[in-house]
Design a protein around this motif. Structure first.
Motif, short mmCIF file in Angstrom:
data_model
loop_
_atom_site.label_atom_id
_atom_site.label_comp_id
_atom_site.label_asym_id
_atom_site.label_seq_id
_atom_site.Cartn_x
_atom_site.Cartn_y
_atom_site.Cartn_z
N SER A 206 1.06 -0.98 -0.44
CA SER A 206 -0.36 0.00 0.35
C SER A 206 0.60 1.15 -0.26
CB SER A 206 -0.58 -0.26 1.07
OG SER A 206 0.02 0.74 2.27
N THR A 207 0.57 2.03 -1.01
CA THR A 207 1.24 3.55 -0.89
C THR A 207 0.72 4.91 -0.57
OG1 THR A 207 1.07 3.57 -3.26
CG2 THR A 207 3.30 1.85 -3.18
N SER A 208 -0.53 4.07 -0.16
CA SER A 208 -1.64 5.22 0.01
C SER A 208 -1.28 6.08 1.35
CB SER A 208 -2.54 5.22 0.90
OG SER A 208 -2.46 4.30 1.72
N GLU A 209 -0.33 5.86 1.75
CA GLU A 209 0.40 6.59 2.90
C GLU A 209 1.64 7.67 2.85
OE1 GLU A 209 1.08 4.33 6.52
OE2 GLU A 209 -0.93 2.87 5.91
N VAL A 210 2.04 7.82 1.46
CA VAL A 210 3.37 8.13 0.89
C VAL A 210 2.99 9.41 0.93
CG1 VAL A 210 5.40 8.17 -0.38
CG2 VAL A 210 4.16 6.11 0.53
N LYS A 211 2.87 10.41 0.76
CA LYS A 211 3.56 11.32 0.92
C LYS A 211 3.64 11.76 -0.66
CE LYS A 211 5.48 15.87 1.12
NZ LYS A 211 6.42 16.36 1.88
N PRO A 212 2.73 12.62 -1.59
CA PRO A 212 1.93 13.25 -3.03
C PRO A 212 3.85 14.21 -3.36
CG PRO A 212 1.09 14.13 -1.78
CD PRO A 212 1.36 13.59 -0.58
N GLU A 213 4.20 12.53 -4.52
CA GLU A 213 5.82 12.76 -4.67
C GLU A 213 5.74 13.77 -5.72
OE1 GLU A 213 8.78 10.99 -4.21
OE2 GLU A 213 7.52 10.19 -2.59
N PHE A 214 6.49 14.15 -6.73
CA PHE A 214 6.76 15.31 -7.48
C PHE A 214 5.74 14.49 -8.82
CE2 PHE A 214 8.65 15.94 -11.93
CZ PHE A 214 8.18 17.86 -11.90
N PHE A 215 6.37 13.12 -8.86
CA PHE A 215 6.17 12.25 -10.09
C PHE A 215 4.83 11.50 -9.62
CE2 PHE A 215 10.52 11.93 -10.90
CZ PHE A 215 10.56 13.30 -12.72
N GLY A 216 4.04 11.90 -8.93
CA GLY A 216 3.44 10.80 -8.68
C GLY A 216 3.69 9.77 -7.60
N VAL A 217 4.28 9.11 -7.87
CA VAL A 217 4.75 7.86 -7.19
C VAL A 217 6.46 8.05 -6.43
CG1 VAL A 217 4.06 6.98 -8.03
CG2 VAL A 217 5.85 6.76 -9.12
N PRO A 218 7.77 7.61 -5.70
CA PRO A 218 8.60 7.20 -5.37
C PRO A 218 9.49 7.21 -6.66
CG PRO A 218 7.66 5.99 -3.55
CD PRO A 218 6.54 6.39 -4.70
N ALA A 219 10.27 7.74 -6.66
CA ALA A 219 11.27 7.93 -7.40
C ALA A 219 12.54 7.36 -7.29
CB ALA A 219 11.24 9.34 -8.88
N PHE A 220 13.27 6.65 -8.04
CA PHE A 220 14.76 6.43 -7.79
C PHE A 220 15.71 6.47 -9.41
CE2 PHE A 220 11.33 3.64 -4.94
CZ PHE A 220 12.19 3.87 -4.78
N LEU A 221 16.55 6.39 -9.35
CA LEU A 221 16.94 6.48 -10.14
C LEU A 221 17.40 5.17 -10.74
CD1 LEU A 221 20.51 9.44 -9.15
CD2 LEU A 221 18.46 9.42 -10.63
N SER A 222 17.89 5.12 -11.86
CA SER A 222 17.70 2.88 -12.34
C SER A 222 19.57 2.58 -12.23
CB SER A 222 17.62 3.96 -13.69
OG SER A 222 17.93 2.34 -14.58
N VAL A 223 18.83 1.36 -11.35
CA VAL A 223 20.32 0.51 -11.63
C VAL A 223 20.13 -0.67 -12.28
CG1 VAL A 223 19.75 0.12 -8.85
CG2 VAL A 223 18.83 -1.09 -10.69
#
Lengths: 488, 488
Positions: A206-223
């Motif tokens: 559930s990602t519902s508790e995560v604060k709104p982020e710039f992209f709407g979802v948490p963003a990572f640098l590609s591995v």
């Protein structure tokens, strides 16, 4: 730049062409000058940096380099010709504009000198210039990453990168998923916004508790670009990319960078077998090594190109993980890994390998002692979810994957056939407790006409390290980034 | 892959060569098949996706595509030859392995059909497949970014990117500085570590209060490779890169992405003037347009290639900012910007341009109404610190820079001569209240032999948009990232 051919084609086709090609617009490079009628009587203008300068009473000899070739050009500047003052002001690191012509060198050492008629100092060099002709430590040069491109070593390395590099497709850098398991990624957020820590609890889908982020979802640098390349291969059949990857590793080894470039490829196959993939990887690398060993930089700056030459001349072995373990056990029996002297003399320096565990670097080095070796079909439990399960596997399950180990380097390439069967993919995800939602799009690739495909990833800085012999990958990239290190 | 030439060279040189070239290892692509003796009697195996299929009683016609060309190949599958069941199971989106041979097409529309002898379904396609033959909205396709590479439009766009793309050097992605002023950057931190907000107060050069970071200093995603390319140009003379850049822009226009690719170049010059730079940019783009208009994808998928053709046929104007303003004022006098009807009829739709302000997009469109136009020498106050001051400038100072505006697109390229004189650079930094410490290495480039140099940056997705006619840059990259948007 417009090539001569393209220029001529435009002219022949009658298209009005207003811009002059770059060859006319910019001054000659030293490489162009040496390639085009070097015995010409016509004066030429070139620009470059002074590598070193020897001043005599009426003449100065300056080694000029503009990066176009590994060879500096010796400029002979007779002080009678100019206000003698100007020669006084030329030092190592100065940027000069020289007009003159090539003449057969009177001294030994090089074929041509540049007989200077006019000289102009485009840029003076402060006496504190930290790049002197003497050899500097790599640490000193890294601390001056903005100036080290002017050294022979770094400029040759950069020309080598350009030679090895062809880039095709552009997978995303910022992603919402993580190919190889969490914990080593970088997170991305707008600078102006404070970021709350992510709750990294297991299987918390559930990602519902995560604060709104710039992209709407948490963003990572590609591995790794792999998952996205798989999507592209399901249209374009054969795709590859050379693009940056990121790992937040805190280890300070000479094999790891926080920001590195990876050559990654994905290929549709007619049958889900490993053989064609190994053939493609071996063919690709043999071609790269062959091109490299014939390059000017290999001949001049890294003249032995020993590792690449040796790899071209040997047969590359292919052994399964299980057979590799048998070979390693025989080596242990023969005392290969016994410490010859000092404390612990007579005991094995490394424990015997255990089926189901990864290979130690000492064991990898032994396997690749004589020639490159593909080690294939590792245990499924120590490999990621996307590798294809070998159905015919004896006892514990293995996957259709490989690591390519090179003499003196260790792992250069890793790859696998990908699991194209949705039921096995789901089983592998479940077994690892991985979040399905985030990988829904990846599962779609199987749901909608997914077929056999395979791919690999190659660490570009390790390839540069292997062919040039530069041991630390920080010397194999212009501006290295590692834990605690970001100088320029 | 090993080219034929490389393969032959290895054989001729007597090097033992164990791996077979990729051409033997992988099945033929449709492109290879059509290129190599298409009237052969020998059966060939290929793999590909079903774009569409028509089933009749005893025969099925399937359009097969493997991404190697924009043309699907029509496979003729006679049901007598197989269990009729298999044809029943083939649907749009299925992944097939087909063995058969090319035959002259009996129907119209295409030259060759593929007469299928054997068929195997490598991947079934679920009936929920969201890519059907009918035209989908771009929004629908973006939401299925992992599947849209299988559409004609996206696969053609990806082949176009590959055609336009040559990459050379790799500047860093993670940086400690920001080329164009703070506020729009992304910050980078290890996922496992909470990050404290940065104090973004003006000119606060003391970083001692900031918590230790992964790299020792705050880390950002690069907004431009320019400053680092300048360091490389001070060794290698002429450098360029095609690499990702990032802006945390919240605007949702069809010209902006949070992650985009930029072609950037830096060149050493003999004199600090703008002319050679414009010649290089114009020559480069004319060559790219020429190559593109002759490509198969341009001929088939984007058959007009109107914009690129038109740009090749016209003269590209060069006007200074000051002259551009005079031209715009004349246009205002002539009523060009007068609203013809409705509310506000008879009034100018945009205010007249003011010297010292940036150009509005309406004014840019007017300047580029007939042909590409370089607008040069903008006021120093509205441009970044690194652009070279025009000494001979009348009244308020201008800098030696340009924007290249294209018809229908607006700005494609921006560039400038760089300020190589340390005193002027320092003055520009001071005037903008910029932190010297972080740019100490950049100042070094002037201190140690810096000479005249110039460079430019070109938005790669805008170039793709211009040549293909795809209006929104989100359709010009495989996996678009923008504010609130990260689907796959």
């Amino acid at each position: 730049m417009l090539s001569w051919r393209a220029h001529r084609a435009l002219v022949l086709r009658g298209i009005r062409y207003y811009s002059r090609p770059a060859a006319y617009v910019l001054p000659h490079t030293i490489k162009q000058l040496l390639a085009s009628s070097p015995d010409s009587e016509i004066n030429t203008t070139l620009t470059g940096f002074v590598r070193s300068i020897r001043k005599q009473k009426h003449v100065a000899f300056a080694d000029i380099s503009d990066g176009s070739t590994p060879f500096p050009l010796q400029a002979v500047i007779e002080s009678d010709g100019f206000e003698s003052d100007i020669i006084h002001r030329i030092t190592s690191g100065s940027n000069l504009k020289l007009t003159g012509k090539l003449v057969k060198s009177a001294g030994g050492g090089q074929e041509w000198d540049f007989d200077v008629r006019e000289v102009e100092i485009l840029g003076h060099c402060d006496p504190a210039y930290p790049i002197q002709k003497k050899t500097h430590t790599h640490e000193h040069l890294r601390a001056n990453a903005h100036l080290r491109p002017r050294t022979d070593e770094t400029s040759s390395m950069l020309r080598t990168r350009a030679l090895l590099n062809r880039s095709i497709l552009h997978p995303p850098i910022i992603t919402s998923n993580d190919t190889e398991g969490a914990g080593e990624t970088f997170r991305v957020s707008p600078t102006s916004e404070p970021l709350e820590p992510l709750e990294l609890t297991e299987s918390d889908s559930s990602t519902s508790e995560v604060k709104p982020e710039f992209f709407g979802v948490p963003a990572f640098l590609s591995v790794s670009a792999q998952l996205h390349l798989e999507a592209l291969a399901h249209s374009l059949s054969r795709v590859y990319t050379l693009s940056p990857s990121f790992r937040a590793e805190r280890s300070q080894t000479n094999r790891h960078l926080a920001e590195f470039w990876m050559l990654e490829a994905e290929l549709q196959l007619a049958t889900p077998s490993l053989g064609p993939l190994l053939d493609v990887v071996e063919g690709l690398l043999r071609s790269v090594f062959d091109t490299y060993t014939r390059s000017t930089d290999a001949m001049v700056r890294f003249p032995e190109a020993k590792a690449a030459r040796h790899a071209l001349e040997t047969e590359w072995r292919r052994v399964t993980y299980t057979h590799a373990l048998e070979e390693l056990n025989r080596a242990h029996d023969q005392g290969v890994f016994v410490k010859p002297a000092g404390k612990g003399k007579g005991k094995d320096i490394v424990p015997r390998p255990m089926w189901g565990q990864g290979l130690r670097s000492e064991h990898e080095r032994y396997l690749a002692r004589d020639s490159p070796v593909f080690v294939t079909d590792y245990p499924a439990d120590i490999k990621p979810f996307y590798m294809r399960l070998n159905e015919e596997s004896t006892t514990p399950p293995t996957v259709a994957c490989f690591d390519l180990l090179l003499p003196g380097l260790g792992e250069l390439v890793g790859g696998s056939v990908r699991e194209e069967r949705l039921d096995r993919l789901d089983a592998a995800l479940n077994q690892r407790g991985m979040v399905m939602d985030e990988l829904a799009w990846y599962r779609d690739l199987r749901l909608y006409g997914g077929g056999p495909h395979a791919g690999f990833g190659l660490g570009f800085e390790r390839l540069v390290s292997f062919v040039t012999g530069l041991e630390n990958v920080r010397e194999c990239i212009a501006f290295p980034r590692a834990f605690g290190k970001m100088k320029v």
